[in-house]
Scaffold this motif. Structure first.
Motif, PDB file in Angstrom:
ATOM      1  N   ILE A  47      43.749  22.961  15.791  1.00 25.82           N
ATOM      2  CA  ILE A  47      43.715  21.670  15.111  1.00 25.82           C
ATOM      3  C   ILE A  47      42.461  20.927  15.548  1.00 25.82           C
ATOM      4  CG2 ILE A  47      44.904  19.470  14.779  1.00 25.82           C
ATOM      5  CD1 ILE A  47      47.512  20.948  15.453  1.00 25.82           C
ATOM      6  N   LYS A  55      45.545  13.509  17.692  1.00 28.08           N
ATOM      7  CA  LYS A  55      45.885  14.853  18.177  1.00 28.08           C
ATOM      8  C   LYS A  55      46.792  14.801  19.411  1.00 28.08           C
ATOM      9  CE  LYS A  55      41.669  16.019  18.934  1.00 28.08           C
ATOM     10  NZ  LYS A  55      41.195  14.630  18.703  1.00 28.08           N
ATOM     11  N   CYS A  59      50.866  15.961  19.988  1.00 27.77           N
ATOM     12  CA  CYS A  59      51.400  16.804  21.069  1.00 27.77           C
ATOM     13  C   CYS A  59      52.517  16.072  21.812  1.00 27.77           C
ATOM     14  CB  CYS A  59      50.284  17.189  22.034  1.00 27.77           C
ATOM     15  SG  CYS A  59      49.063  18.335  21.345  1.00 27.77           S
ATOM     16  N   ASP A 174      46.190  20.629  24.573  1.00 29.85           N
ATOM     17  CA  ASP A 174      45.437  19.479  24.059  1.00 29.85           C
ATOM     18  C   ASP A 174      44.037  19.465  24.674  1.00 29.85           C
ATOM     19  OD1 ASP A 174      44.805  17.191  22.716  1.00 29.85           O
ATOM     20  OD2 ASP A 174      46.048  15.856  23.943  1.00 29.85           O
ATOM     21  N   THR A 206      44.317  21.928  20.274  1.00 32.33           N
ATOM     22  CA  THR A 206      43.529  20.887  19.617  1.00 32.33           C
ATOM     23  C   THR A 206      42.121  20.862  20.195  1.00 32.33           C
ATOM     24  OG1 THR A 206      43.942  19.041  21.145  1.00 32.33           O
ATOM     25  CG2 THR A 206      45.643  19.514  19.484  1.00 32.33           C
TER      26      THR A 206
END
Length: 224
Positions: A47, A55, A59, A174, A206
């Protein structure tokens, strides 16, 4: 009393999801991200989006750290907001793992103690497996160093090992390689990919540019 059997998680669905902070009474169509999307176990996702686009919030919503969103997040056929605290705890131990952007290491603990703290909850990895991951990621000589004395890139690798010290159907990463060069990015990506494939699980990673170098033909790309 025996603990209930833990079921695997097959799908995470996102319908009309938008953080409350982005929403208004007359929210525009373009402001809603992941209007109707499903993450499927066994598939991998990258992503990419600009900083501040949500983002990390996404998560946190999936991991159930936060619930300040409009729309619906579903775990198989269950609305995420209907889970009890015990169900959320089991979900985090057995179904969903998270590497948060802010890492959340305990600075006063050594690198390996940060990992062992998680592994004591899950009993998922042997000490030999943990040390093998440290060595593979090039930080085997840093296991006894306090986390506060590591570089950000070294901290990212410690936090990744911690995230792998549990079973999971989905792992949320992330911005996991934001401070790593291409060589270390590739090593991290191969470890994560091999682990997820062995479990039949999904990677959801991400980035704002320096993306995790997963095999291109195995990844679904998403832009928020």
């Amino acid at each position: 009393m025996n603990e209930p059997a833990q079921m695997s998680l097959s799908r995470i669905s996102m319908q009309n999801v938008i953080p409350d902070v982005f929403s208004t009474e007359d929210v525009r169509e373009s402001q809603i991200w992941l209007r109707d999307f499903t993450f499927v176990r066994g598939c991998h996702y990258l992503i990419e989006a600009a900083s501040g686009s949500g983002k990390s919030s996404m998560c946190s919503f999936i991991y159930r750290n936060r619930s300040d969103y409009r729309g619906t997040i579903g775990f198989d056929r269950r609305d995420a907001k209907s889970l009890t605290s015990d169900e959320i705890s089991r979900l985090r131990c057995r179904n969903i793992s998270l590497l948060p952007q802010e890492l959340r290491l305990f600075g006063e603990l050594t690198a390996i103690d940060n990992v062992r703290l998680k592994n004591r909850l899950t009993s998922h990895c042997s000490d030999e497996r943990i040390m093998a991951m440290f060595d593979r990621l090039g930080i085997g000589n840093l296991v006894d160093r306090p986390a506060s004395r590591l570089s950000i890139g070294q901290m990212q690798r410690v936090a990744l090992i911690r995230a792998l010290c549990q079973p999971f159907d989905f792992i949320l990463l992330d911005e996991p390689v934001s401070h790593l060069d291409e060589r270390n990015n590739s090593i991290v990506a191969s470890l994560v990919y091999e682990t997820a494939e062995a479990l039949g699980s999904s990677i959801i990673a991400t980035s704002v540019g320096n993306r995790l170098l997963l095999p291109e033909d195995k990844v679904n790309h998403i832009r928020l």
